[in-house]
Design a protein around this motif. Structure first.
Motif, mmCIF file in Angstrom:
data_model
loop_
_atom_site.group_PDB
_atom_site.id
_atom_site.type_symbol
_atom_site.label_atom_id
_atom_site.label_comp_id
_atom_site.label_asym_id
_atom_site.label_seq_id
_atom_site.Cartn_x
_atom_site.Cartn_y
_atom_site.Cartn_z
ATOM 1 N N UNK A 428 0.836 -1.209 0.000
ATOM 2 C CA UNK A 428 0.000 0.000 0.000
ATOM 3 C C UNK A 428 0.866 1.251 0.000
ATOM 4 N N UNK A 429 1.885 1.218 0.867
ATOM 5 C CA UNK A 429 2.778 2.377 0.961
ATOM 6 C C UNK A 429 3.456 2.614 -0.376
ATOM 7 N N UNK A 430 3.902 1.531 -0.999
ATOM 8 C CA UNK A 430 4.592 1.672 -2.290
ATOM 9 C C UNK A 430 3.644 2.261 -3.340
ATOM 10 N N UNK A 431 2.412 1.805 -3.288
ATOM 11 C CA UNK A 431 1.413 2.331 -4.227
ATOM 12 C C UNK A 431 1.297 3.851 -4.078
ATOM 13 N N UNK A 447 12.046 4.807 -16.740
ATOM 14 C CA UNK A 447 10.965 3.832 -16.770
ATOM 15 C C UNK A 447 10.822 3.225 -15.374
ATOM 16 N N UNK A 448 9.656 3.442 -14.786
ATOM 17 C CA UNK A 448 9.444 2.962 -13.422
ATOM 18 C C UNK A 448 8.682 1.642 -13.469
ATOM 19 N N UNK A 449 9.297 0.597 -12.938
ATOM 20 C CA UNK A 449 8.620 -0.704 -12.903
ATOM 21 C C UNK A 449 8.350 -1.073 -11.461
ATOM 22 N N UNK A 450 7.136 -1.459 -11.195
ATOM 23 C CA UNK A 450 6.793 -1.865 -9.821
ATOM 24 C C UNK A 450 6.399 -3.325 -9.846
ATOM 25 N N UNK A 451 7.080 -4.142 -9.059
ATOM 26 C CA UNK A 451 6.761 -5.579 -8.992
ATOM 27 C C UNK A 451 6.433 -5.920 -7.553
ATOM 28 N N UNK A 452 5.160 -5.937 -7.249
ATOM 29 C CA UNK A 452 4.767 -6.203 -5.864
ATOM 30 C C UNK A 452 4.364 -7.660 -5.685
ATOM 31 N N UNK A 453 4.925 -8.278 -4.703
ATOM 32 C CA UNK A 453 4.555 -9.658 -4.385
ATOM 33 C C UNK A 453 3.203 -9.643 -3.677
ATOM 34 N N UNK A 454 2.371 -10.626 -3.979
ATOM 35 C CA UNK A 454 1.021 -10.627 -3.420
ATOM 36 C C UNK A 454 0.946 -11.135 -1.990
ATOM 37 N N UNK A 455 1.816 -12.070 -1.679
ATOM 38 C CA UNK A 455 1.689 -12.743 -0.369
ATOM 39 C C UNK A 455 2.433 -12.060 0.755
ATOM 40 N N UNK A 456 2.477 -10.720 0.740
ATOM 41 C CA UNK A 456 3.264 -10.033 1.778
ATOM 42 C C UNK A 456 2.552 -10.051 3.112
ATOM 43 N N UNK A 492 8.827 -5.819 -4.164
ATOM 44 C CA UNK A 492 8.658 -6.316 -2.787
ATOM 45 C C UNK A 492 8.666 -7.837 -2.825
ATOM 46 N N UNK A 493 9.132 -8.414 -1.755
ATOM 47 C CA UNK A 493 9.188 -9.876 -1.684
ATOM 48 C C UNK A 493 9.128 -10.310 -0.227
ATOM 49 N N UNK A 494 8.712 -11.552 -0.052
ATOM 50 C CA UNK A 494 8.656 -12.131 1.306
ATOM 51 C C UNK A 494 9.812 -13.117 1.437
ATOM 52 N N UNK A 495 10.683 -12.877 2.414
ATOM 53 C CA UNK A 495 11.815 -13.803 2.619
ATOM 54 C C UNK A 495 11.820 -14.214 4.073
ATOM 55 N N UNK A 496 11.377 -15.432 4.354
ATOM 56 C CA UNK A 496 11.296 -15.921 5.729
ATOM 57 C C UNK A 496 10.543 -14.920 6.588
ATOM 58 N N UNK A 497 11.235 -14.409 7.620
ATOM 59 C CA UNK A 497 10.563 -13.482 8.523
ATOM 60 C C UNK A 497 10.703 -12.028 8.106
ATOM 61 N N UNK A 501 12.099 -4.857 0.516
ATOM 62 C CA UNK A 501 11.772 -3.869 -0.521
ATOM 63 C C UNK A 501 13.061 -3.583 -1.272
ATOM 64 N N UNK A 502 13.028 -3.766 -2.583
ATOM 65 C CA UNK A 502 14.212 -3.522 -3.395
ATOM 66 C C UNK A 502 13.982 -2.297 -4.263
ATOM 67 N N UNK A 503 14.953 -1.392 -4.225
ATOM 68 C CA UNK A 503 14.909 -0.234 -5.126
ATOM 69 C C UNK A 503 16.183 -0.293 -5.957
ATOM 70 N N UNK A 504 16.040 -0.649 -7.239
ATOM 71 C CA UNK A 504 17.223 -0.835 -8.088
ATOM 72 C C UNK A 504 17.162 0.117 -9.271
ATOM 73 N N UNK A 505 18.315 0.761 -9.547
ATOM 74 C CA UNK A 505 18.343 1.658 -10.696
ATOM 75 C C UNK A 505 19.461 1.245 -11.645
#
Lengths: 580, 146
Positions: A428-431, A447-456, A492-497, A501-505
């Motif tokens: 939500x915050x990223x949105x 070019x802004x690409x947003x890849x949000x993982x659903x299971x956060x 965004x991604x879920x990794x264990x606990x 959030x990745x911001x890559x340019x």
């Protein structure tokens, strides 16, 4: 220099530890070795000596016994044999024959001497009939007492022998019956005393003359032995050697590495002397001592080795711990620096904000007054002034806005603008943030690409702080790519606990020399006036406060990737929410 | 519309207060200024005020306390908070206590004016609604009287 100091410090520490270990281990070892060694030495010596004393005593009794037996035999012979038979050589020879038969070769010959020293009868291998003993030492002594055992002497026959003499009453005077004892047989009795390699015995009379055949050379002259034993016994509880009688015990003395034991025989006329090399006598003691010394030496080597190894290990560990502590305290100092810097920044921001507000307000007032001034200027023909004033005022307002920006950043660096934590879905915050930034990105040809993982899973965070973090990171990336344009990926991604959030340019990247400093407050690579150098340190502070991590990975010419790790809400933290 | 707004500015910083008043007057707003929360309450009791611009950080009675008092005594008066620093928490608390909006110093005069106008409109709406309700109530009474 510093490194050197540390090295000497650890070296001396290592030495001290090693020395302490060695001292602590070796002191009891030495003490034990000394005490136990001394005890063992004394008691073992005592044992050896008393053992030898027993042997000597036993043999001395045997010898005394032997002499008494011979005397008793001769006395019996003298008593039961008629005087006529004693004075006859033929009958004496008969008696000798029967004695030799029953007692072995002990008796060599018999003789009967009258009171004037004239040998009346003789039986034996030598031709000594009618010999005159009037001047012989033994005869004088034998005449003075009822019986007598002589010292060893050569006599008329020229061979070492000794005699047992008994007086027999004859008419008004007396006869003396004398028997010669086999000297070699007697010697054998003494020679059977052999202990170890060098232990042997012999008999001396009071004058220090040998009473047995000796097949060896004693270490000391017989007289010296007697003298030293006498001097020793002077203060010994057993009393003087000269005064002792037959029942006296065995005395001992060690002279020049040789052990001497003496026991009086024949009521103190003779001495059974036992001689043995000390080294031989105490050979077991010496070998035990050698063994102990070897053992102690081995222990010392072991202890030194262990001390060395242990001190190395311990000091190594200490060094490591010290280094860790140093690093930790550096971190603490860094954190403290940040905190005090934050306080300072907050103070400065508070104090400066009001004057700036007034300045901006005053500038606004001038701006408000400009139309009036314009009329005046127009009438005076100086319209150019108006433009100048307008520019100046505009500049004041711009700079005031910049000041405001800076003070606000300082304040949010100090404690964050809205630090109230709540359950947040990062997506939500990223949105929200992307909504704000997408226009700027388009403008910057990015070019802004947003890849949000659903299971956060949700995290605990302040939405406005999280926005600030993301805005800062994205703005930095946009600024970095500046005119060239490029790709910006927010993922965004879920990794264990963790929610990551990745911001890559695909910007120019951060040089490696600068990389460790990018989170430092007031560090900026932007031209003066463009950046405060607070953006990333604010991000760092926020993420750390949320219990997260922020990492950076950058390759010059390829781009930069920031990763923000936020901990997923744990069950136990349920009641904790909203805490500030 | 601006001309009909009766505005009260509360700020302990005299220089700021005076300049702001001058600028607002120049834009035709009826504006009065006081230096403390106490004076503001006194003024509100004396004169009809539509909108109050209230500085949060003041000696004595501070912004939030003043806000509470205003809202208790004059619930229809709208309040715009001015924060001298970026302490958004205070602003949010103010909003929860019934402030119309908040602005951070230094602020843009036009932005302030927009907010003031919005606040005034809200107040007018509010008052109209109340008046209407009253009218309906009175109307009902008249009917009963008939």
């Amino acid at each position: 220099m510093m490194k050197n100091n540390e090295d000497t410090y650890y070296k001396s520490l290592r030495r001290t530890i090693a020395l302490i270990i060695v001292a602590v281990s070796l002191f009891p070892l030495f003490l034990l070795a000394a005490v136990a060694g001394y005890r063992f030495h004394t008691s073992y010596r005592g044992k050896v000596i008393s053992h030898l004393q027993e042997i000597v005593e036993k043999h001395a009794r045997q010898i005394d016994q032997f002499l008494l037996e011979k005397l008793a035999e001769i006395q019996t012979l003298a008593t039961i044999t008629p005087v006529e038979e004693l004075t006859s050589s033929a009958s004496l020879a008969e008696i000798l024959y029967s004695f030799q038969k029953s007692f072995g070769g002990v008796y060599v010959d018999f003789g009967c001497v009258d009171s004037s020293g004239y040998q009346v009868a003789y039986a034996g291998p030598f031709h000594l009939a009618r010999a005159n003993y009037a001047k012989a030492e033994w005869f004088k002594k034998a005449s003075a007492q009822p019986y007598f055992i002589s010292d060893v002497f050569l006599g008329l026959r020229g061979l070492p022998h000794f005699i047992v003499a008994v007086q027999v009453p004859y008419k008004d005077s007396f006869l003396i019956l004398r028997a010669t004892i086999n000297f070699l047989g007697f010697t054998r009795l003494v020679e059977s005393v052999r202990v170890g390699e060098t232990g042997r015995a012999f008999i001396l009379n009071r004058q220090g003359e040998y009473q047995t055949a000796v097949s060896f050379q004693p270490k000391l002259e017989p007289k010296q032995i007697l003298e030293s034993l006498a001097s020793k016994s002077a203060d010994a509880p057993s009393g003087s050697l000269r005064a002792v009688n037959g029942a006296s015990s065995v005395i001992y003395k060690e002279i020049d590495g040789t052990l001497y034991l003496a026991r009086p025989l024949k009521k103190g006329d003779w001495f059974l002397i036992y001689e043995q090399n000390s080294r031989d006598a105490f050979s077991e003691l010496y070998s035990a001592r050698r063994f102990s010394i070897a053992l102690v030496a081995l222990s010392i080597i072991t202890v030194i080795f262990i001390a060395w190894a242990l001190s190395y290990k311990v000091v190594g560990r200490i060094e490591q711990v010290d280094r860790e502590k140093e690093m930790l305290s550096e971190q603490v100092i860094q954190t403290g620096k940040l905190a005090s810097l934050g306080e300072l920044a907050a103070g400065v921001a508070h104090e400066i904000n009001n004057p700036i507000a007034i300045m901006v307000e005053e500038a606004g007032w001038i701006e408000d007054l400009l139309p009036d001034i314009q009329a005046v200027a127009q009438s005076a023909g100086r319209e150019d002034l108006i433009t100048e004033i307008a520019n100046t005022v505009h500049q004041i307002k711009t700079q005031g806005a910049r000041c405001k920006d800076i003070t606000q950043k300082l304040l949010s660096f100090a404690r964050g603008s809205d630090a109230r934590v709540q359950e947040v879905n990062v997506n939500d915050v990223i949105e929200d943030v992307v909504g704000v930034i997408s226009q700027k990105a388009k403008y910057d040809r990015v070019t802004l690409k947003v890849e949000c993982s659903n299971g956060l899973k949700p995290v605990f965070a302040s939405p406005s702080e999280l926005q600030q973090v993301l805005l800062n990171l994205i703005n930095n990336s946009l600024d970095a790519m500046d005119a060239q344009g490029g790709d910006l990926i927010v993922r965004t991604a879920q990794e264990n606990g963790w929610v990551v959030i990745t911001v890559a340019d695909t910007g120019p990247g951060i040089p490696e020399s600068v990389l460790p400093r990018i989170f430092d407050p007031f560090f900026t690579t932007k031209p003066v006036g463009k950046g405060t150098g607070l953006g990333l340190s604010i991000c760092y502070g926020i993420v750390k406060r949320l219990g997260g991590e922020i990492t950076v990975d950058s390759v010059v010419g390829q781009g930069t990737t920031f990763k923000v790790y936020l901990p997923v809400i744990q069950e136990k933290r349920e009641g904790d929410n909203g805490g500030e | 519309m601006i001309e009909s707004i009766k505005l009260l500015v509360v700020d302990d910083e005299l220089d700021f207060l005076e300049t702001l008043m001058k600028r607002l007057r120049k834009r035709g707003v009826h504006v009065q200024g006081v230096k403390s929360g106490e004076e503001a309450l006194e003024c509100l009791g004396r004169e009809p005020i539509d909108v109050v611009i209230l500085d949060v950080k003041m000696p004595g009675m501070d912004g939030l306390e003043t806000l509470k008092a205003i809202k208790a005594k004059h619930p229809l008066v709208e309040v715009i908070m001015l924060t001298g620093h970026a302490n958004v928490e205070t602003a949010v608390t103010g909003m929860e206590l019934g402030a119309f909006d908040y602005l951070m110093k230094p602020m843009d005069i036009d932005e302030l004016l927009y907010k003031v106008q919005d606040a005034y409109q809200k107040k007018m709406l509010h008052e109209t609604r109340i008046a209407l309700r009253r009218k309906i109530a009175e109307g009902g009474n008249e009917d009963e009287d008939k």
